[in-house]
Design an enzyme around this catalytic site. Sequence first.
Site, PDB file in Angstrom:
ATOM      1  N   ALA A  85       0.823  -1.201   0.000  1.00 20.11           N
ATOM      2  CA  ALA A  85       0.000   0.000   0.000  1.00 20.11           C
ATOM      3  C   ALA A  85       0.856   1.249   0.000  1.00 20.11           C
ATOM      4  CB  ALA A  85      -0.929  -0.003   1.214  1.00 20.11           C
ATOM      5  N   VAL A 110       0.985  -5.059   3.119  1.00 16.18           N
ATOM      6  CA  VAL A 110       1.389  -4.990   4.519  1.00 16.18           C
ATOM      7  C   VAL A 110       0.229  -4.690   5.455  1.00 16.18           C
ATOM      8  CG1 VAL A 110       3.731  -4.282   3.972  1.00 16.18           C
ATOM      9  CG2 VAL A 110       1.991  -2.534   4.247  1.00 16.18           C
ATOM     10  N   HIS A 111      -0.921  -4.340   4.909  1.00  7.12           N
ATOM     11  CA  HIS A 111      -2.040  -3.999   5.787  1.00  7.12           C
ATOM     12  C   HIS A 111      -2.747  -5.271   6.262  1.00  7.12           C
ATOM     13  CE1 HIS A 111      -1.991   0.364   5.333  1.00  7.12           C
ATOM     14  NE2 HIS A 111      -1.564   0.121   4.113  1.00  7.12           N
ATOM     15  N   ALA A 112      -3.110  -5.280   7.511  1.00  6.47           N
ATOM     16  CA  ALA A 112      -3.839  -6.425   8.038  1.00  6.47           C
ATOM     17  C   ALA A 112      -5.204  -6.513   7.373  1.00  6.47           C
ATOM     18  CB  ALA A 112      -4.028  -6.270   9.550  1.00  6.47           C
ATOM     19  N   PRO A 113      -5.683  -7.734   7.064  1.00 11.95           N
ATOM     20  CA  PRO A 113      -6.997  -7.858   6.444  1.00 11.95           C
ATOM     21  C   PRO A 113      -8.089  -7.287   7.337  1.00 11.95           C
ATOM     22  CG  PRO A 113      -5.757  -9.926   6.316  1.00 11.95           C
ATOM     23  CD  PRO A 113      -5.022  -9.018   7.258  1.00 11.95           C
TER      24      PRO A 113
END
Length: 343
Positions: free
Chosen positions: A235, A243-246
């Site tokens: 991102a 790298v963003h958590a779901p």
Amino acid sequence: MTYGPPIPVIIDCDTGVDDALALLFAVRHPGIDLRAVTCVAGNTDVDGVVRNTLTVLETAGAPAVPVARGAERPLIEAPRSASHVHGHDGMGDLGLPAPRRTPVDVDAVTLLHREILASPRPVTLVPTAPLTNIALLLRTHPEVTRNIERIVFMGGAAGAGNATPVAEFNVWHDPEAAAILLTAGVPITMYGLDVFNRVVVPAAEVHRLRTSTEPGARLAGDLLAHRPAAPGTTAGGTGGTAVHAPAHGTDGTDEAAGGLGDAGALCAVVDPRGLTTHRLPVEVSLAPGPARGQTVVDRRSRIGEAELHEGTREQALVDVGLEVDVPRYVKLYLETVEAGGTG
């Protein structure tokens, strides 16, 4: 950000999940006057592209933007769809309703010719698809270039490809058409894979869009959920994996960050300062073999031995997108799509 008079824009697309994201943005941004949309075979067959385009425009609450059916196949190659990416219907198999509208009763080249010459201001042409319609237009009606401000096309790559190791899908699908585009004689911006894959909407924002009660914003969320961040991107646009958590999805599944794809090219139309370009010689490899469809971008600071021994070749100079301000374009996209449904 404040905008001047809306930019007259025509989109040529093969809708397509990320073409749909681009259409949603174009319809809702106050700085764009969307004058027409033309359709070409690519992500799915051309009749499916027409259907998807009309459905997206209706869902977005668009006025009666004229939509025309274009080329069924490339100039030379056999048609090759991307259903493995975009689903059998080209729209992520989301089960969207059939459109109530129908396309106009002229073909895409005729509509392009008419709308470009009728525009009171020079048009910005934004192809987000194989370039067959545009090549046919330029060969049939070369006079249109006098009223084209710029062509901002999603296609090509200075680095790795996706259809082949070196070729991006839109150019690979119809290399001869792409080669014709580069000789249009108007300013050209290449929004290629080098920036295309970097603009990623965080998972939490995808989830928020999917839970919206406004149909256009919700469709954007569903489309982004079908376009998880491509391998090798983040991102933040710095490489690696997402790298963003779901975020917890509406159907009980975990959502990942989603790539804006083609919509980034429309962001570059209204906010060009978010895209770093370099004016470079570009040509399309047309010979059979593993390099066919490659956009050969010359990034050298000086000529090499080939030119010294064989002489230089005339190549089109293109503003090639090499870096993009990811947070800026993500913010621009989200604000536009969500604000557009509140009027």
